[in-house]
Design a protein around this motif. Structure first.
Motif, PDB file in Angstrom:
ATOM      1  N   ILE A  51      38.101  47.839  36.197  1.00 39.62           N
ATOM      2  CA  ILE A  51      39.037  46.911  35.911  1.00 39.62           C
ATOM      3  C   ILE A  51      38.194  45.535  35.887  1.00 39.62           C
ATOM      4  N   THR A  52      37.572  45.196  36.849  1.00 38.14           N
ATOM      5  CA  THR A  52      36.723  44.111  36.982  1.00 38.14           C
ATOM      6  C   THR A  52      35.820  43.942  35.920  1.00 38.14           C
ATOM      7  N   SER A  53      34.892  44.937  35.220  1.00 38.27           N
ATOM      8  CA  SER A  53      34.310  44.820  34.396  1.00 38.27           C
ATOM      9  C   SER A  53      34.953  44.280  33.060  1.00 38.27           C
ATOM     10  N   PHE A  54      36.175  45.158  32.803  1.00 38.04           N
ATOM     11  CA  PHE A  54      36.958  44.656  31.772  1.00 38.04           C
ATOM     12  C   PHE A  54      37.373  43.284  31.733  1.00 38.04           C
ATOM     13  N   LEU A  55      37.724  42.751  32.896  1.00 38.39           N
ATOM     14  CA  LEU A  55      38.392  41.434  32.615  1.00 38.39           C
ATOM     15  C   LEU A  55      37.281  40.492  32.723  1.00 38.39           C
TER      16      LEU A  55
END
Length: 279
Positions: A51-55
């Motif tokens: 999630i963090t890398s996508f955001l």
């Protein structure tokens, strides 16, 4: 990515990458990117690296500066250096959960907080708002929705700062009861103790709407317009949570409010007299 991995990503917070906004192999569109007007620093706090890398990738493409943290301790280290404009905060963090972190931040900071949660539960929404979050997004989410929520909160903040610096009348101190509201500094101070009472961005906006138009009856929609703008899609009862929090902070007896009165079937009215004075 394998079929199993696609299911894992979807379950942990992101829609299917083949859906609109997530198709990495889709041909480039002629549409212009939905960039923010200025490069804002967004702190993403979530223990899921997918999630963090996508955001981070998505928001950086939209013109944001993005820093990621996996827990409250890492978040504290980032905030210690300053310069963060908004926090995207997951509720289900290891150690200190997002609710506890929100409550702790509100003791000394008005930084905008948007809560991310895997539970679409009204209780969690209410608790998050009561603890001081400015908005609440459930997983799985659309990246464009996250961007829209960020833009709404940050645009409101920039607009208010611009208005208070350009309009001298907005810089007047507003006194009611035992309280002094400073629109320019966006602070609420007790006249007796001299101590400031922390308010979230939305709480301050709602209170300012009340005290600048005392004895005027506001519908919930009108208060949402004042505090969030039409771009934020929330139920009208969200404003009740912010009014409840304000009453706990400013009323001598929140169970018998004397400042913010409920007008049944319509909304709310600020019943106290106010006085403006120069700063």
């Amino acid at each position: 990515m394998s079929h199993v991995m696609l299911k894992t990503v979807t379950a942990r917070g992101l829609h299917d990458p083949s859906a609109r906004g997530y198709n990495r192999s889709a041909p480039a569109s002629n549409a212009r990117p939905e960039t923010l007007m200025v490069k804002e620093h967004i702190l993403v706090v979530d223990d899921d690296p997918q999630i963090t890398s996508f955001l981070q990738r998505y928001l950086e493409k939209q013109g944001c500066q993005v820093t990621c943290a996996a827990d409250g301790t890492a978040m504290d280290a980032v905030l210690a250096h300053g310069g963060v404009d908004l926090i995207l905060l997951d509720i289900g963090l290891p150690g200190r959960n997002g609710f506890d972190i929100t409550r702790e931040l509100r003791v000394e900071s008005n930084i905008p907080i948007i809560v991310l949660s895997g539970r679409d539960d009204i209780f969690d929404r209410v608790v998050g708002l009561e603890f001081g979050a400015d908005d609440y997004i459930t997983k799985p989410f659309e990246a464009r929705e996250v961007l829209a929520r960020i833009r709404t909160v940050l645009r409101r903040s920039r607009t208010e700062e611009s208005e208070t610096s350009e309009n001298g009348s907005e810089s007047a101190l507003i006194t009611f009861g035992n309280w002094v509201l400073n629109p320019h500094e966006r602070t609420l101070t007790s006249k007796d103790s001299g101590q400031q009472t922390p308010l979230t961005t939305t709480e301050f906006d709602v209170l300012q709407a009340f005290v600048t138009s005392p004895h005027m009856v506001f519908s919930r929609d009108q208060l949402l317009d004042k505090a969030r703008g039409r771009e934020t899609v929330v139920g009208d009862r969200t404003i009740d949570v912010h009014v409840l929090r304000l009453r706990k902070k400013i009323e001598p007896d929140p169970t018998q409010p004397t400042f913010i009165k409920t007008v049944h079937g319509i909304g709310y009215c600020f019943a106290a007299n106010v006085r403006k004075s120069g700063v």
